[in-house]
Design a protein around this motif. Structure first.
Motif, PDB file in Angstrom:
ATOM      1  N   GLY A  82      -6.631  10.465   3.417  1.00  0.00           N
ATOM      2  CA  GLY A  82      -7.631  11.270   4.101  1.00  0.00           C
ATOM      3  C   GLY A  82      -8.908  11.455   3.312  1.00  0.00           C
ATOM      4  O   GLY A  82      -9.641  12.424   3.517  1.00  0.00           O
ATOM      5  N   CYS A 135       0.836  -1.197   0.000  1.00  0.00           N
ATOM      6  CA  CYS A 135       0.000   0.000   0.000  1.00  0.00           C
ATOM      7  C   CYS A 135       0.872   1.248   0.000  1.00  0.00           C
ATOM      8  O   CYS A 135       2.085   1.183   0.199  1.00  0.00           O
ATOM      9  CB  CYS A 135      -0.900   0.020   1.226  1.00  0.00           C
ATOM     10  N   THR A 182     -11.476   9.218   3.240  1.00  0.00           N
ATOM     11  CA  THR A 182     -12.616   8.508   3.826  1.00  0.00           C
ATOM     12  C   THR A 182     -12.860   9.055   5.219  1.00  0.00           C
ATOM     13  O   THR A 182     -11.952   9.498   5.895  1.00  0.00           O
ATOM     14  CB  THR A 182     -12.346   7.005   3.909  1.00  0.00           C
ATOM     15  N   ALA A 212      -8.703   0.538   0.244  1.00  0.00           N
ATOM     16  CA  ALA A 212      -9.266   1.138   1.450  1.00  0.00           C
ATOM     17  C   ALA A 212      -8.164   1.747   2.321  1.00  0.00           C
ATOM     18  O   ALA A 212      -8.317   2.850   2.853  1.00  0.00           O
ATOM     19  CB  ALA A 212     -10.054   0.100   2.244  1.00  0.00           C
ATOM     20  N   VAL A 213      -7.051   1.056   2.448  1.00  0.00           N
ATOM     21  CA  VAL A 213      -5.919   1.585   3.219  1.00  0.00           C
ATOM     22  C   VAL A 213      -5.361   2.838   2.553  1.00  0.00           C
ATOM     23  O   VAL A 213      -5.073   3.840   3.225  1.00  0.00           O
ATOM     24  CB  VAL A 213      -4.823   0.517   3.389  1.00  0.00           C
ATOM     25  N   ASP A 214      -5.219   2.799   1.227  1.00  0.00           N
ATOM     26  CA  ASP A 214      -4.698   3.958   0.500  1.00  0.00           C
ATOM     27  C   ASP A 214      -5.612   5.171   0.660  1.00  0.00           C
ATOM     28  O   ASP A 214      -5.132   6.294   0.882  1.00  0.00           O
ATOM     29  CB  ASP A 214      -4.531   3.632  -0.985  1.00  0.00           C
ATOM     30  N   LEU A 215      -6.914   4.972   0.535  1.00  0.00           N
ATOM     31  CA  LEU A 215      -7.852   6.093   0.672  1.00  0.00           C
ATOM     32  C   LEU A 215      -7.833   6.654   2.088  1.00  0.00           C
ATOM     33  O   LEU A 215      -7.899   7.873   2.278  1.00  0.00           O
ATOM     34  CB  LEU A 215      -9.258   5.651   0.288  1.00  0.00           C
ATOM     35  N   THR A 216      -7.729   5.801   3.087  1.00  0.00           N
ATOM     36  CA  THR A 216      -7.641   6.270   4.459  1.00  0.00           C
ATOM     37  C   THR A 216      -6.349   7.061   4.671  1.00  0.00           C
ATOM     38  O   THR A 216      -6.343   8.111   5.319  1.00  0.00           O
ATOM     39  CB  THR A 216      -7.693   5.082   5.440  1.00  0.00           C
ATOM     40  N   HIS A 217      -5.270   6.580   4.107  1.00  0.00           N
ATOM     41  CA  HIS A 217      -3.980   7.270   4.230  1.00  0.00           C
ATOM     42  C   HIS A 217      -4.014   8.648   3.582  1.00  0.00           C
ATOM     43  O   HIS A 217      -3.397   9.590   4.080  1.00  0.00           O
ATOM     44  CB  HIS A 217      -2.876   6.419   3.596  1.00  0.00           C
TER      45      HIS A 217
END
Length: 87
Positions: free
Chosen positions: A84, A39, A86, A77-82
């Motif tokens: 910012g 990721c 989501t 999902a991890v990339d989008l959270t990283h």
């Protein structure tokens, strides 16, 4: 039929964003596939599944495609959270 997909070990490629490997458990009547995805924050995600020797190559391929889709969704999902993006 060639059973190489159940008997030969394959090491995952180094340094790639997506890689996979295959190992044979001690019993020898199955094979475990491990799929890796890197990721954006540098984390490595892993999904693995063991298939018995009784599975056909088509069944194994379908299972691996589903496993890869699940792994890529988790990495996204991890990339989008990283990033910012989501809540």
């Amino acid at each position: 039929m060639n059973a190489r997909h159940l008997t030969e070990r394959r090491e995952p490629a180094k340094g790639r964003r997506f890689a996979w490997g295959r190992v044979q458990p001690a019993g020898g009547d199955a094979a475990t596939w491990r799929l890796f995805r890197r990721c954006t924050p540098g984390r490595v995600l892993l999904e693995q599944r063991t298939f018995a020797a009784t599975h056909s190559r088509a069944e194994i391929a379908a299972g691996l495609r589903a496993l890869r889709a699940r792994l890529l969704a988790a990495a996204d999902a991890v990339d989008l959270t990283h990033l910012g993006l989501t809540p």
